[in-house]
Design an enzyme around this catalytic site. Structure first.
Site, PDB file in Angstrom:
ATOM      1  N   HIS A 146      -7.600  -5.593  -0.179  1.00 32.35           N
ATOM      2  CA  HIS A 146      -6.366  -4.851   0.047  1.00 32.35           C
ATOM      3  C   HIS A 146      -5.649  -5.452   1.265  1.00 32.35           C
ATOM      4  O   HIS A 146      -6.078  -5.242   2.402  1.00 32.35           O
ATOM      5  CB  HIS A 146      -6.779  -3.404   0.326  1.00 32.35           C
ATOM      6  CG  HIS A 146      -5.661  -2.437   0.399  1.00 32.35           C
ATOM      7  ND1 HIS A 146      -4.901  -2.089  -0.678  1.00 32.35           N
ATOM      8  CD2 HIS A 146      -5.189  -1.714   1.441  1.00 32.35           C
ATOM      9  CE1 HIS A 146      -4.013  -1.188  -0.312  1.00 32.35           C
ATOM     10  NE2 HIS A 146      -4.158  -0.954   0.977  1.00 32.35           N
ATOM     11  N   SER A 204       0.818  -1.209   0.000  1.00 31.87           N
ATOM     12  CA  SER A 204       0.000   0.000   0.000  1.00 31.87           C
ATOM     13  C   SER A 204       0.854   1.263   0.000  1.00 31.87           C
ATOM     14  O   SER A 204       1.715   1.412  -0.847  1.00 31.87           O
ATOM     15  CB  SER A 204      -0.960  -0.074   1.200  1.00 31.87           C
ATOM     16  OG  SER A 204      -2.083   0.701   0.942  1.00 31.87           O
TER      17      SER A 204
END
Ligand code: GTR
Length: 435
Positions: free
Chosen positions: A413, A271
């Site tokens: 994610h 990320s």
């Protein structure tokens, strides 16, 4: 050669959109995903990507020497001037390492944990970071390693109560929780058994020990140490540059450890730390390979697609991540002199892995794939097999490519054991299987 999104266009299915609405939140993302963002492939604007092999003066770059001497420095400068800011400079003679902990019974005695305290401004005790290194006990000599920063402290990566607590002085994470409440909370992201069983070491550090993750005008963390920082300039080293610099210092420390083969370190980030890993790997050519895990906007995803998180949005949410010059591009991404395929190209010819997740539309999996694809000509010019002939997005959960690799894992994610399985295979493909 010019690339357009049109040749890769596909329409997202309704089920994917539904997954986005309900599934895209993760604990280390602190803004509401999705509001006013585009998730409709048919609404991706037309764009033309900058060609990594055409120099600013229009010259075609067709030799490795011209890439190295002309085009690579141009692109690096574009990212430094317009996006991340300058790569930090500081007095490296002030960096000191001190071993503060060892424990040889980790994973039931399979591995040793060592913690090296890295002082950034010795003899001052702060700022500092605690670099935790996990090394297989059955090693025959120095072993290759992964370096992956963590989001919440070293002690959150595993349940073992012996792991020393690492806490930043100022942090957005776990401010109101005791270390014991969060011990092990991120363990699913850390496949220590798999890594150690495969013959690799892994090092980690809490990213906010390098630079706290909030906008304070760049007064805290390592920023005061940078000799090339000027907040009035548009291209000051912003926070991602600071984290990247800190990871370079982690590699300095690994270079001093006899148990680590420091020429064989793969840098990995998830990320915002995936963005950081790409930027660090672009600047610090000592890293043997780089993995971008769900790095999205400002990382592997093409800015010009404006799919999911956009340049405008990321600068509003996280003004400290990028330098002031990047903020000008919110409404005119096509004016950026570069795009994110060129960030990947800066890592060439070293192996790079771009990983997406099927429900992580905020990070634009297709845009991440297209970056990998459009970095291929540079990798080929430098004599590698690049993306290995891949031209279309693969099915989910299939790892494709060659020196550039890509997968789109089923799910959200995150970093999972599936991802780690691919990263260990990736490292084996670079260094040879360790077992
Ligand atoms: C989100 C941000 C993304 C990504 C993510 C993360 O809030 O919009 O760019 O970096 O955080 O780091 O988890």
């Amino acid at each position: 050669m010019r690339f357009s999104h049109l040749s890769f266009a596909s329409i997202l299915s309704l089920s994917t959109l539904a997954a986005l609405t309900f599934g895209a939140f993760s604990f280390d993302s602190h803004i509401a995903f999705g509001q006013n963002a585009n998730y409709d492939e048919s609404k991706v604007p037309q764009y033309v990507l900058p060609d990594p092999l055409i120099a600013e003066d229009g010259t075609k770059i067709d030799t490795p020497e011209d890439w190295k001497n002309i085009r690579r420095p141009e692109i690096l400068k574009q990212f430094q001037t317009e996006m991340f800011g300058k790569y930090p400079e500081a007095d490296l003679s002030k960096i000191k390492f001190e071993e503060i902990f060892t424990y040889d019974k980790f994973l039931g005695g399979k591995a040793t944990i060592k913690v090296e305290r890295v002082y950034f401004n010795a003899p001052e005790s702060k700022p500092k970071m605690d670099l935790m290194i996990v090394v297989p006990n059955d090693r025959k000599g120095a072993v290759p390693a992964f370096l992956m920063p963590n989001f919440q402290g070293n002690h959150t990566t595993n349940d073992d109560v012996n792991i020393p607590v690492s806490v930043a002085d100022e942090t957005i994470h776990n401010k109101d929780k005791s270390p014991d409440e969060v011990r092990g909370v991120a363990k699913s992201r850390w496949s220590y058994e798999r890594i150690v069983n495969s013959g690799y070491a892994i090092a980690t550090v809490f990213y906010e020990e390098i630079d706290p993750d909030f906008d304070d005008g760049f007064k805290n963390g390592v920023h005061p140490l940078f000799t090339n920082f000027d907040v009035e300039s548009g291209d000051y080293p912003a926070t991602i540059s600071a984290w990247a610099w800190g990871l370079s210092r982690a590699l300095d420390c690994l270079e001093t450890l006899p148990e680590i083969d420091s020429k064989k370190v793969v840098l990995l980030g998830h990320s915002r730390l995936g963005k950081t890993a790409l930027w660090c790997g672009a600047n610090d050519e000592r890293f043997a390979g780089v993995v971008s895990n769900n790095s999205g906007c400002g990382g592997a995803a093409l800015s010009r697609r404006e799919f999911g998180e956009t340049v405008k949005r990321i600068n509003q949410s996280f003004p400290h991540w990028f330098c002031a010059n990047f903020h000008k591009y919110g409404d005119r991404v096509n004016d950026l002199p570069m795009d994110e395929h060129e960030l990947i190209a800066l890592i060439a010819p070293r192996p790079v892995y771009v990983a997406s997740a099927s429900e992580d539309l905020w990070a634009d999996p297709k845009g991440e794939f297209l970056s990998a694809l459009n970095a291929d000509p540079v990798y080929r010019l430098l004599g590698t097999d690049g993306f290995g002939g891949v031209t279309e997005e693969p099915d989910v959960d299939v790892s494709v490519g060659a020196t550039i690799r890509y997968h789109r894992r089923t799910g959200k994610h995150d970093v999972t054991d599936f991802d780690w399985e691919q990263y260990v295979n990736f490292a084996n493909s670079i260094f040879g299987a360790q077992k």
